[in-house]
Design a protein around this motif. Structure first.
Motif, PDB file in Angstrom:
ATOM      1  N   CYS A 142       0.827  -1.217   0.000  1.00  0.00           N
ATOM      2  CA  CYS A 142       0.000   0.000   0.000  1.00  0.00           C
ATOM      3  C   CYS A 142       0.857   1.260   0.000  1.00  0.00           C
ATOM      4  N   LEU A 143       1.891   1.273   0.843  1.00  0.00           N
ATOM      5  CA  LEU A 143       2.754   2.446   0.925  1.00  0.00           C
ATOM      6  C   LEU A 143       3.521   2.659  -0.376  1.00  0.00           C
ATOM      7  N   CYS A 144       4.089   1.573  -0.894  1.00  0.00           N
ATOM      8  CA  CYS A 144       4.819   1.678  -2.160  1.00  0.00           C
ATOM      9  C   CYS A 144       3.879   2.104  -3.288  1.00  0.00           C
ATOM     10  N   GLY A 145       2.692   1.502  -3.313  1.00  0.00           N
ATOM     11  CA  GLY A 145       1.745   1.810  -4.368  1.00  0.00           C
ATOM     12  C   GLY A 145       1.274   3.248  -4.318  1.00  0.00           C
ATOM     13  N   GLY A 146       0.855   3.696  -3.118  1.00  0.00           N
ATOM     14  CA  GLY A 146       0.333   5.049  -3.001  1.00  0.00           C
ATOM     15  C   GLY A 146       1.388   6.107  -3.261  1.00  0.00           C
ATOM     16  N   VAL A 147       2.525   5.996  -2.576  1.00  0.00           N
ATOM     17  CA  VAL A 147       3.576   7.004  -2.715  1.00  0.00           C
ATOM     18  C   VAL A 147       4.179   6.970  -4.111  1.00  0.00           C
ATOM     19  N   GLY A 171      -5.479  26.559  -8.070  1.00  0.00           N
ATOM     20  CA  GLY A 171      -4.723  27.592  -7.378  1.00  0.00           C
ATOM     21  C   GLY A 171      -3.794  27.094  -6.294  1.00  0.00           C
ATOM     22  N   TYR A 172      -3.717  25.764  -6.095  1.00  0.00           N
ATOM     23  CA  TYR A 172      -2.802  25.228  -5.095  1.00  0.00           C
ATOM     24  C   TYR A 172      -1.368  25.302  -5.610  1.00  0.00           C
ATOM     25  N   SER A 173      -0.419  25.505  -4.695  1.00  0.00           N
ATOM     26  CA  SER A 173       0.987  25.469  -5.076  1.00  0.00           C
ATOM     27  C   SER A 173       1.384  24.018  -5.364  1.00  0.00           C
ATOM     28  N   LYS A 174       2.506  23.846  -6.061  1.00  0.00           N
ATOM     29  CA  LYS A 174       2.961  22.494  -6.390  1.00  0.00           C
ATOM     30  C   LYS A 174       3.274  21.688  -5.130  1.00  0.00           C
ATOM     31  N   LYS A 175       3.883  22.337  -4.143  1.00  0.00           N
ATOM     32  CA  LYS A 175       4.220  21.630  -2.905  1.00  0.00           C
ATOM     33  C   LYS A 175       2.969  21.203  -2.150  1.00  0.00           C
ATOM     34  N   LYS A 176       1.968  22.099  -2.089  1.00  0.00           N
ATOM     35  CA  LYS A 176       0.732  21.756  -1.387  1.00  0.00           C
ATOM     36  C   LYS A 176      -0.035  20.675  -2.140  1.00  0.00           C
ATOM     37  N   ALA A 177      -0.023  20.735  -3.473  1.00  0.00           N
ATOM     38  CA  ALA A 177      -0.693  19.704  -4.262  1.00  0.00           C
ATOM     39  C   ALA A 177      -0.056  18.342  -4.015  1.00  0.00           C
ATOM     40  N   LEU A 178       1.280  18.315  -3.950  1.00  0.00           N
ATOM     41  CA  LEU A 178       1.992  17.064  -3.684  1.00  0.00           C
ATOM     42  C   LEU A 178       1.653  16.535  -2.295  1.00  0.00           C
ATOM     43  N   LEU A 180      -1.042  17.127  -0.426  1.00  0.00           N
ATOM     44  CA  LEU A 180      -2.433  16.673  -0.363  1.00  0.00           C
ATOM     45  C   LEU A 180      -2.606  15.314  -1.042  1.00  0.00           C
ATOM     46  N   ASN A 181      -1.917  15.118  -2.171  1.00  0.00           N
ATOM     47  CA  ASN A 181      -2.011  13.831  -2.862  1.00  0.00           C
ATOM     48  C   ASN A 181      -1.388  12.712  -2.042  1.00  0.00           C
ATOM     49  N   ILE A 182      -0.281  13.009  -1.363  1.00  0.00           N
ATOM     50  CA  ILE A 182       0.353  11.992  -0.521  1.00  0.00           C
ATOM     51  C   ILE A 182      -0.548  11.639   0.655  1.00  0.00           C
ATOM     52  N   LEU A 183      -1.127  12.662   1.298  1.00  0.00           N
ATOM     53  CA  LEU A 183      -2.045  12.410   2.416  1.00  0.00           C
ATOM     54  C   LEU A 183      -3.251  11.595   1.962  1.00  0.00           C
ATOM     55  N   LEU A 202      -2.597   7.892   1.641  1.00  0.00           N
ATOM     56  CA  LEU A 202      -2.515   7.133   2.890  1.00  0.00           C
ATOM     57  C   LEU A 202      -3.842   6.468   3.244  1.00  0.00           C
ATOM     58  N   ALA A 203      -4.937   6.909   2.613  1.00  0.00           N
ATOM     59  CA  ALA A 203      -6.226   6.243   2.827  1.00  0.00           C
ATOM     60  C   ALA A 203      -6.162   4.790   2.367  1.00  0.00           C
ATOM     61  N   THR A 204      -5.246   4.479   1.451  1.00  0.00           N
ATOM     62  CA  THR A 204      -5.053   3.092   1.016  1.00  0.00           C
ATOM     63  C   THR A 204      -4.633   2.229   2.204  1.00  0.00           C
ATOM     64  N   VAL A 205      -3.728   2.756   3.023  1.00  0.00           N
ATOM     65  CA  VAL A 205      -3.257   2.020   4.205  1.00  0.00           C
ATOM     66  C   VAL A 205      -4.406   1.823   5.196  1.00  0.00           C
ATOM     67  N   VAL A 206      -5.209   2.870   5.398  1.00  0.00           N
ATOM     68  CA  VAL A 206      -6.341   2.781   6.326  1.00  0.00           C
ATOM     69  C   VAL A 206      -7.322   1.701   5.867  1.00  0.00           C
ATOM     70  N   GLY A 207      -7.653   1.731   4.564  1.00  0.00           N
ATOM     71  CA  GLY A 207      -8.560   0.717   4.029  1.00  0.00           C
ATOM     72  C   GLY A 207      -8.008  -0.689   4.172  1.00  0.00           C
TER      73      GLY A 207
END
Length: 266
Positions: free
Chosen positions: A11-16, A175-182, A184-187, A190-195
Motif C-alpha cells: 500500500c505504501l509503495c503503491g500510493g507514494v 490555485g494550489y501550489s505544487k508543494k501543497k498539491a503534492l 495533499l495527494n500523498i495524504l 494514505l487512505a489506502t493504508v487505512v482501508g
C-alpha cells in the motif's frame, strides 16, 4: 515476511510511488500549460470513472439500481459541498472588501484564473474514498494469496498513475501550489493504508462499505469533470483551442484505456 507487513508495504509503495511518478510529470508543467493539461485531466477523470470505478462498483454490488443511487447521491453531495465552499469564499470576500473600505484602501482585483480551490478540494475528497477502496482490494487479494496481492497492487499502481496526473493538474488549476498539491495527494494516498488495515482486521464488515465508497469516488470524478472543468474549457472558444481540447480529452481517455490494457484487471 508477515502477511500484514506485506500488505502495508504494498500500500505504501503503491500510493507514494503513483503520486511521485504523477508529480514528476505535473511538476514541470509551466503555468501556461495548465489550461491545456486540464483537458487531459478531463479525459483521465471520465475514463477512470466509466472504465474503472463504475464497472468495479457494479461487480461489487449486484443491485445496480442501488449502485446508481450511490453515484447520484454522491453528485448531490459534492454539489452541496461546493456550494458551502462558494458561500464561505463569498463571505470572506465581502468581509475583506468591508475591511478594506473601512481603511479607505482600494481592494486588489488581482487573482489567478482558477476556481478558488473548489474542484481541488472535491477531487481530494473523492480520491480519498477511491484510495480507501483500493486498500480494501489489496488486503483482500493478499489474504487470498500473497502473489495475487502483489499482482493486484502493481495493477492498481499502473491504473492510478494517469489519474494521479489528472488530480495533480486539477489542484494546480484550482490555485494550489505544487508543494501543497503534492502534500495533499500523498495524504490522500494514505487512505489506502487505512482501508487495508480495516480490511485485514474486519474484512467482512468493511467490504459492505466498498460499493458506497466506489459510488462516491465515481461521483467526484464525474462532478469535477462535468461541472467544474468542462465549463472552464468552454471559456476558450477559438478553433485552435477547441481542437486542442478535444485531442487532449481523447488523449486522457486513451491513456486510461492503454494502462488498463497493460495492467490488466484488478
Amino acid at each position: 515476511m508477515p502477511l500484514l507487513l506485506q500488505i502495508l508495504l504494498a500500500c505504501l509503495c503503491g500510493g507514494v510511488l503513483s503520486v511521485m511518478l504523477a508529480a514528476m510529470v505535473a511538476w514541470h508543467a509551466r503555468p501556461t500549460w495548465i489550461p491545456a493539461l486540464v483537458s487531459f485531466a478531463v479525459g483521465t477523470l471520465l475514463g477512470a470513472a466509466f472504465l474503472e470505478v463504475i464497472p468495479h462498483l457494479f461487480e461489487e454490488s449486484k443491485n445496480h439500481q442501488q449502485s446508481a443511487l450511490y453515484i447520484l447521491g454522491g453528485i448531490l453531495l459534492f454539489f452541496i459541498l461546493e456550494k458551502m465552499v462558494i458561500w464561505r469564499h463569498s463571505h470572506d470576500h465581502d468581509h475583506g472588501l468591508s475591511h478594506a473600505h473601512s481603511h479607505d484602501s482600494t481592494p486588489s482585483h488581482a487573482h489567478h484564473d482558477n476556481d478558488r480551490g473548489r474542484s481541488g478540494l472535491l477531487i481530494i475528497i473523492g480520491d480519498t474514498f477511491h484510495n480507501f477502496t483500493d486498500g480494501i482490494v489489496i488486503a483482500a487479494a493478499f489474504i487470498a494469496d500473497p502473489r495475487l496481492g502483489w499482482v493486484t497492487a502493481f495493477a492498481i499502481i499502473a491504473h492510478e498513475i494517469p489519474q494521479e496526473i489528472g488530480d495533480f493538474i486539477i489542484l494546480l488549476h484550482s490555485g494550489y501550489s505544487k508543494k501543497k498539491a503534492l502534500l495533499l495527494n500523498i495524504l490522500s494516498s494514505l487512505a489506502t493504508v487505512v482501508g487495508a488495515l480495516l480490511a485485514y482486521f474486519a474484512l467482512r464488515e468493511v467490504q459492505n462499505l466498498v460499493p458506497v465508497c466506489l459510488g462516491l469516488a465515481a461521483a467526484s470524478m464525474l462532478y469535477i469533470a462535468v461541472a467544474d472543468l468542462i465549463p472552464a474549457l468552454h471559456k476558450r472558444t477559438t478553433f485552435k483551442e477547441s481542437v486542442q481540447q478535444i485531442l487532449l480529452i481523447g488523449g486522457g481517455l486513451a491513456t486510461i484505456v492503454l494502462v488498463r490494457h497493460l495492467g490488466g484487471e484488478h
